[in-house]
Write a protein that holds these residues in place. Structure first.
Motif, PDB file in Angstrom:
ATOM      1  N   GLY A   1       0.856  -1.100  -0.215  1.00 17.88           N
ATOM      2  CA  GLY A   1      -0.106   0.151  -0.055  1.00 17.88           C
ATOM      3  C   GLY A   1       0.485   1.112   0.030  1.00 17.88           C
ATOM      4  O   GLY A   1       2.029   0.830   0.523  1.00 17.88           O
ATOM      5  N   ALA A   2       0.150   2.693  -0.285  1.00 22.39           N
ATOM      6  CA  ALA A   2       0.842   3.606  -0.651  1.00 22.39           C
ATOM      7  C   ALA A   2       0.171   4.445   0.280  1.00 22.39           C
ATOM      8  O   ALA A   2      -1.057   4.374   0.396  1.00 22.39           O
ATOM      9  CB  ALA A   2       1.149   3.946  -2.232  1.00 22.39           C
ATOM     10  N   LEU A   3       0.604   5.368   1.403  1.00 16.90           N
ATOM     11  CA  LEU A   3      -0.305   6.739   1.491  1.00 16.90           C
ATOM     12  C   LEU A   3       0.596   8.170   0.317  1.00 16.90           C
ATOM     13  O   LEU A   3       1.693   8.300   0.877  1.00 16.90           O
ATOM     14  CB  LEU A   3       0.478   6.720   3.186  1.00 16.90           C
ATOM     15  N   VAL A   4       0.176   8.365   0.355  1.00 20.36           N
ATOM     16  CA  VAL A   4       0.171   9.386  -0.460  1.00 20.36           C
ATOM     17  C   VAL A   4      -0.242  10.690   0.173  1.00 20.36           C
ATOM     18  O   VAL A   4      -0.705  11.056  -0.133  1.00 20.36           O
ATOM     19  CB  VAL A   4      -0.313   9.774  -2.546  1.00 20.36           C
ATOM     20  N   VAL A   5       0.864  11.485   0.222  1.00 20.65           N
ATOM     21  CA  VAL A   5       0.646  13.093   0.307  1.00 20.65           C
ATOM     22  C   VAL A   5       0.890  13.834  -0.645  1.00 20.65           C
ATOM     23  O   VAL A   5       2.059  14.143  -1.411  1.00 20.65           O
ATOM     24  CB  VAL A   5       2.125  12.869   1.750  1.00 20.65           C
ATOM     25  N   VAL A   6      -0.067  14.763  -0.388  1.00 22.52           N
ATOM     26  CA  VAL A   6      -0.395  15.910  -1.596  1.00 22.52           C
ATOM     27  C   VAL A   6      -0.284  17.631  -0.553  1.00 22.52           C
ATOM     28  O   VAL A   6      -1.182  17.434   0.676  1.00 22.52           O
ATOM     29  CB  VAL A   6      -1.106  15.577  -2.400  1.00 22.52           C
ATOM     30  N   ASP A   7       0.294  18.241  -0.811  1.00 18.87           N
ATOM     31  CA  ASP A   7       0.021  19.464  -0.627  1.00 18.87           C
ATOM     32  C   ASP A   7      -0.943  20.515  -0.779  1.00 18.87           C
ATOM     33  O   ASP A   7      -1.132  20.390  -1.900  1.00 18.87           O
ATOM     34  CB  ASP A   7       1.513  20.252  -0.660  1.00 18.87           C
ATOM     35  N   CYS A   8      -2.360  21.068  -0.431  1.00 22.10           N
ATOM     36  CA  CYS A   8      -3.403  21.373  -0.352  1.00 22.10           C
ATOM     37  C   CYS A   8      -3.494  22.677  -1.632  1.00 22.10           C
ATOM     38  O   CYS A   8      -3.695  22.901  -1.724  1.00 22.10           O
ATOM     39  CB  CYS A   8      -4.121  21.391   0.924  1.00 22.10           C
ATOM     40  N   VAL A   9      -1.781  23.154  -1.170  1.00 22.86           N
ATOM     41  CA  VAL A   9      -1.775  24.561  -1.753  1.00 22.86           C
ATOM     42  C   VAL A   9      -1.018  24.165  -3.190  1.00 22.86           C
ATOM     43  O   VAL A   9      -1.506  25.017  -4.536  1.00 22.86           O
ATOM     44  CB  VAL A   9      -1.356  24.956  -0.982  1.00 22.86           C
ATOM     45  N   GLU A  10      -0.220  23.716  -2.804  1.00 21.68           N
ATOM     46  CA  GLU A  10       1.142  23.385  -4.255  1.00 21.68           C
ATOM     47  C   GLU A  10       0.067  22.592  -5.162  1.00 21.68           C
ATOM     48  O   GLU A  10       0.987  22.369  -7.020  1.00 21.68           O
ATOM     49  CB  GLU A  10       2.078  22.569  -4.010  1.00 21.68           C
ATOM     50  N   GLY A  11      -0.790  21.536  -4.607  1.00 26.49           N
ATOM     51  CA  GLY A  11      -1.942  20.235  -5.311  1.00 26.49           C
ATOM     52  C   GLY A  11      -0.302  18.792  -6.179  1.00 26.49           C
ATOM     53  O   GLY A  11       0.391  19.059  -5.089  1.00 26.49           O
ATOM     54  N   VAL A  12      -1.240  18.448  -6.574  1.00 28.21           N
ATOM     55  CA  VAL A  12      -0.892  16.704  -7.625  1.00 28.21           C
ATOM     56  C   VAL A  12       0.425  17.580  -7.996  1.00 28.21           C
ATOM     57  O   VAL A  12       0.489  17.856  -9.640  1.00 28.21           O
ATOM     58  CB  VAL A  12      -1.512  15.989  -8.195  1.00 28.21           C
TER      59      VAL A  12
END
Length: 835
Positions: free
Chosen positions: A120-131
Motif C-alpha cells: 500500500g502507498a500513503l500518497v501525501v499532497v500539499d493542499c496548496v501546491e497540489g499534485v
C-alpha cells in the motif's frame, strides 16, 4: 496510546492478515516525515509533543541539514487498533512495516525499491501546491507495482493561518487535489487492483496538518455528530462531501444550493467551520475556546491552558483530531494485507513459471512453502563499521538466523548461471529495522519486511534469496527506475597511495545506492554517475565518509547517445586473415519500438514467436526479419537490434556468438565518441566465411563485425542525442519575469499554469548541459521564491552533422574524444573494405 513490545510485534507478524506494508510517497517538502512522526507517536515510539518536530525517519546528518529525506527509512512497529477506541490494551493489534520515502526526484530509485517491498502507498499532497510532477511519477510507479494508494491532503493549516480562505474556496481547492490524484489513478491503474478510486466518502482520503499533528477523515466528524439523536453516522458521512447542502432552518438536505442565506455545503458547515472556529479561538480569543472544547468533548491537560497561539492550537488539535490514530486507522481499514495483495501481485513481480511451487507459495503467502526473499536495497549498519544489512521482503516461506540461503544476484539471467551470479551464504542475524536501529528477532515469516546480516559481501544493490538447495527457483523481476544515472563526475585520490581505500569506498557506495553507477574509463578515470546534481553531491559526500580519504572531484560530464537518421549502404569488412567478409547495413529504429524496449514491453526474454508477431503487427516489420532478431544491445537489453537477414549463407549459426559479442561492444561505445548507441537497427546482410572453423574463429570474426557495425553507423548519417530535463518551477506571480528571463536563455517554455493562491507553475525542457548551477541562479534571481524540480525526460536529437567541421555536434564529439583520450575520428574509408 498503547506501546506494544518487540515480543508483541514478533508474535503479531506471524498472522499475515494483521500485517500492513506501506510506503509513504509524495513530492518533496509535502510533509511525509512529519506525518510519519505522528504515526510513530500513536504507536508509542515517541512523545506526542515531539511529533512533527523530530522527523525521526531523517536518520542522516545531511537530511537534517537539508531539511529533506535522502534515503528511504524503514520503521516496523505494532499498533493496537482497539486501544484507540477504548484507551486500554486489546488483542486487536496490527504490525505496520512503514517505509518513509524521499520526495526529491533525484532519489526516486529509493521510492522504487520501497514500493517493491510494500502493498500500500500513503500518497501525501500539499493542499496548496497540489499534485506535482513527482507526485504523479511516484503514484504511477505505485500503480505499476500494483500498490493500492490512499490519499492524505496535507498542510491544511495553511488555509486557516496563511491564506484565510472561506469555506467554498477551501472546498474547491481540496476537491481539485482529490480529482487530480484520481485522474492519475484512472490513467495507470491495473484491472487486477480493482477499485483504486480514492474518495473522502469511503475513508480513503484524509485531510491533515502534519506539522501540527492533526488530521481527520469524514468519519471523524460523522462520529462526532452521530451522538445526536436521529443522526446516522454512515448516512451523514456520505453527505459531508460533494454537492450536498444543508439548510438549518428547514433541517433538510438538498443536492443543490437552495439560494437561502442559511444553506451551506455539508463539508463546510459540519467540517470546515468547526475547524476554523477552534483555530481562530486558539489564535485570537481564548475565552471563547473553553466552552467550544466542552461542546466538542475535548479534554486537555491543565498546563496546556497557559499556552497561546500556535502552541495552544497544536496541543488542542492533537487532542481533538490526533493525526497518528487517524492515519493508522486508514492504513489498517483500507490497505490490503500481504495475504490479499500477493494474490494479485505475483504475476507482476515473479519472473518464473506462474504455476510452479514458488509462484503458488507467493500467491498464497505460504509460510510453509519454499523460501523466496527479495532484497531491494542495502542499508549501512550504524553499529557495525563498514557492514550492511540486506533489507527486503519475505514473499514465501520463513527465514531465521543460521539459515543457509542461495543468493541470486541482479546480474543473473534465467537459463544461465555464471560464477558471479549465484552464491550460497549463511544468514548471521535476522531482524527488523526501526529507523536506523536493527532489532533482532528469532525469525520472520512471509508477508513481512526483513533485515538480514551477513550477506553484504555478495549482494550489490538487489538480489533474490532462496533455499540453499533450490537450484531451479525463479527470481523476482528487476526494478525499473523512473530516472537514469545521467550526470557523471570523475573522482581521484589526492594521495595515490589511498587508491585501495577509494576503491573500497566506491564498492560500498554502489551497494548502498539503488541507482548510482561507478566504473573506470579507458583513460583510467574513476567515474560516478547519478540522477542529478543533488544525487551526485550526496553520493560524493557518502564516498568521502566511506573511503575516509581526501578526494579530488572533476567537473560534471553530460552523457550523450549516438544514433542514425538515414539508412546506410551495405558496407563490407574483411577479417585479419583475409578469409572472411561481413556485409552490414544500419537504419533508424522506429521511435515507438525504442520506447517499447526502454519501457520493457519488448525485450530479450520474450518468447520468440510472440515477439515476432508483435514486431510484425505493431511495428510493421518483415515477417522473416522479425524471426531472425539475434539480440538487443547494449547489455543485452538496450534499444538497438541486430538482425540476421542473410539468405543461403553457410556457417552463420557458428559465428552468431562472435557477432553478438561484437555488437554488444559496439553498441556500448559508438564510432563517434564511444557513447552508447540508441535507436539503431543493424542487419547482417551477407557473409563469406572460410569452410575451416579454425579460420573463422572468434579472433577473426569479433573485430571484423565490430568494424562493420561502426562503418554502417558512419554510412547512415550519424547523429548525437542530448539528454533533456523536464523543469517544473513553482513560483509566486511576482517572480515569474525573473524565471522567464533565465529560462529563455537556455530553452523553450512549455507551459504556464496558474495554481491559484498567487502561485504558478512553469514547465520547460532544459538540456542537461545547460542545467549546471541552474538552481542556484534561479534562487538567486528570485530571492529564494522559486522552487525548481528537474527530472530526466527524454533524449533529443542534436540537429547538426557531427562529421561537419565546426558544427555543434562536431564540437561535442571532439571534446568527448579528447576527454577519453581517443584519437581522430575514423573515416568510412578506413573502416569499409571496398570490393
Amino acid at each position: 496510546m498503547v506501546n506494544l513490545t518487540a515480543r508483541d510485534v514478533e508474535v503479531t507478524m506471524r498472522n499475515q492478515h494483521r500485517v500492513r506494508n506501506v510506503s509513504i510517497v509524495a513530492h518533496v517538502d509535502h510533509g511525509k516525515s512529519t506525518l510519519t512522526d505522528s504515526m510513530l507517536s500513536a504507536a508509542g515510539l515517541m512523545a506526542l509533543e515531539d511529533a512533527g518536530k523530530v522527523r525521526a525517519t531523517d536518520t542522516r546528518d545531511d537530511e537534517a541539514e537539508r531539511g529533506i529525506s535522502v534515503k528511504a527509512t524503514a520503521v516496523s512497529f505494532g499498533y493496537d487498533f482497539g486501544a484507540t477506541r477504548t484507551g486500554i490494551a486489546t488483542s486487536d493489534s496490527y504490525v505496520v512495516n512503514l517505509v518513509d520515502c524521499p520526495g526529491h526526484v533525484d532519489f526516486s530509485p529509493e521510492v522504487t525499491a520501497a514500493l517493491r517491498l510494500t502493498d500500500g502507498a500513503l500518497v501525501v499532497v500539499d493542499c496548496v501546491e497540489g499534485v506535482c510532477v513527482q507526485t504523479q511519477t511516484v503514484l504511477r510507479q505505485a500503480l505499476g507495482e500494483r500498490i493500492k494508494p490512499v490519499l492524505v491532503v496535507n498542510k491544511l493549516d495553511r488555509f486557516f493561518l496563511e491564506l484565510e480562505l472561506d469555506g467554498e474556496e477551501a472546498y474547491q481547492a481540496l476537491r481539485r487535489v482529490v480529482e487530480d490524484a484520481n485522474a492519475v489513478v484512472a490513467m495507470y491503474s491495473d484491472n487486477e487492483l480493482r477499485n483504486c478510486h480514492m474518495s473522502p466518502e469511503n475513508g480513503t482520503v484524509a485531510f491533515a496538518a502534519g506539522l501540527h499533528g492533526w488530521a481527520f477523515t469524514l468519519s471523524s466528524f460523522a462520529k462526532l455528530y452521530s451522538s445526536r439523536p436521529g443522526v446516522d453516522e454512515a448516512k451523514l458521512r456520505g453527505r459531508l462531501w460533494g454537492d450536498n447542502f444543508f439548510d438549518p432552518e428547514t433541517k433538510k438536505w438538498t443536492t443543490c444550493h437552495t439560494g437561502s442565506a442559511t444553506c451551506e455545503r455539508g463539508f463546510i458547515r459540519f467540517c470546515y467551520k468547526p475547524l476554523k472556529k477552534v483555530i481562530e479561538a486558539c489564535m485570537n480569543d481564548k475565552t471563547s475556546l473553553w466552552p467550544l472544547l466542552d461542546k466538542l468533548g475535548v479534554e486537555i491537560k491543565a498546563e496546556a491552558k497557559d499556552l497561546s497561539g500556535k502552541k495552544l492550537m497544536r496541543r488542542i488539535m492533537q487532542a481533538w483530531l490526533p493525526a497518528g490514530e487517524v492515519l493508522l486507522d486508514m492504513l489498517v481499514l483500507h490497505l490490503p494485507s500481504p495475504a490479499t495483495a500477493q494474490r494479485y501481485r505475483v504475476d507482476n513481480i515473479f519472473d518464473g513459471p506462474l504455476d510452479d511451487a514458488y509462484a503458488n507459495a507467493i500467491r498464497n503467502c505460504d509460510a510453509d512453502g519454499p523460501l523466496l526473499i527479495y532484497v531491494a536495497k542495502m542499508v549501512p549498519a550504524v553499529d557495525r563499521m563498514g557492514r550492511m544489512y540486506a533489507f527486503g521482503r519475505v514473499f514465501s516461506g520463513k527465514v531465521a538466523s543460521g539459515n543457509k540461503v542461495r543468493v541470486i544476484s541482479n546480474k543473473y539471467l534465467p537459463g544461465g548461471r555464471g560464477k558471479g551470479d549465484v552464491f550460497v551464504k549463511t544468514v548471521q542475524r535476522t531482524g527488523i529495522l526501526v529507523g536506523k536501529t536493527f532489532q533482532a528477532v528469532d525469525g520472520v515469516l512471509c508477508g513481512n519486511t526483513v533485515a538480514l546480516a551477513g550477506l553484504d559481501d555478495v549482494i550489490v544493490k538487489t538480489a533474490t534469496l532462496t533455499d540453499a538447495r533450490a537450484v531451479s527457483a525463479g527470481i523476482i523481476k528487476p526494478l525499473k527506475f523512473s530516472v537514469a544515472p545521467i550526470l557523471r563526475k570523475s573522482v581521484a585520490c589526492r594521495n595515490p597511495a589511498d587508491l585501495p581505500k577509494l576503491l573500497k569506498g566506491l564498492e560500498r557506495l554502489v551497494k548502498a545506492d539503488p541507482l548510482v553507477e561507478c566504473y573506470v574509463e579507458e583513460t583510467g578515470e574513476h567515474i560516478i554517475a547519478g540522477a542529478g546534481e543533488l544525487h551526485l553531491e550526496v553520493c560524493l559526500d557518502d564516498l568521502k565518509k566511506m573511503a575516509g580519504v581526501d578526494i579530488l572531484i572533476g567537473a560534471p560530464v553530460v552523457p550523450y547517445r549516438e544514433t542514425v537518421v538515414g539508412s546506410s549502404r551495405i558496407v563490407a569488412t574483411k577479417s585479419p586473415n583475409k578469409h572472411n567478409r561481413l556485409y552490414m547495413e544500419a537504419r533508424p529504429l522506429e521511435e515507438e519500438l525504442v520506447q517499447a524496449i526502454e519501457d520493457g514491453r519488448v525485450g530479450p526474454r520474450d518468447e520468440v514467436t510472440s515477439r515476432a508477431k508483435l514486431l510484425r503487427e505493431e511495428f510493421g516489420w518483415d515477417a522473416g526479419d522479425a524471426k531472425k532478431l539475434w539480440c538487443f544491445g547494449p547489455a543485452t537489453t538496450g534499444p538497438n537490434l541486430l538482425v540476421n537477414t542473410c539468405k543461403g549463407v553457410y556457417y552463420t549459426g557458428e559465428i552468431q556468438d562472435s557477432v553478438v559479442m561484437a555488437f554488444q561492444a559496439a553498441s556500448k561505445g559508438g564510432v563517434l565518441a564511444e557513447e552508447p548507441l540508441r535507436g539503431i537497427r543493424f542487419h547482417l546482410c551477407d557473409a563469406v566465411l572460410h569452410s575451416d572453423c579454425i579460420h573463422r574463429g572468434s579472433g577473426q570474426i569479433i573485430p571484423t563485425a565490430r568494424r562493420a557495425i561502426h562503418a554502417a553507423q558512419l554510412a547512415a548519417s550519424p547523429r548525437l542525442m542530448e539528454p533533456l530535463y523536464l523543469a517544473e518551477i513553482h513560483v509566486p506571480n511576482s517572480a515569474v519575469p525573473e524565471v522567464y528571463s533565465l529560462l529563455e536563455k537556455r530553452t523553450e517554455i512549455l507551459e504556464h499554469q496558474d495554481l491559484g493562491f498567487d502561485r504558478v507553475v512553469v514547465k520547460a525542457f532544459l538540456p542537461v548541459s545547460e542545467s549546471f548551477h541552474f538552481m542556484q541562479q534561479l534562487r538567486s534571481k528570485t530571492s529564494g521564491k522559486a522552487f525548481p524540480e528537474l527530472a530526466f525526460h527524454s533524449w533529443r536529437l542534436i540537429n547538426s552533422d557531427p562529421l561537419e567541421d565546426g558544427s555543434m555536434a562536431s564540437i561535442v564529439v571532439g571534446e568527448a574524444r579528447e576527454r577519453k583520450g581517443l584519437g581522430p575520428l575514423p573515416t568510412l574509408e578506413e573502416l569499409d573494405y571496398k570490393i
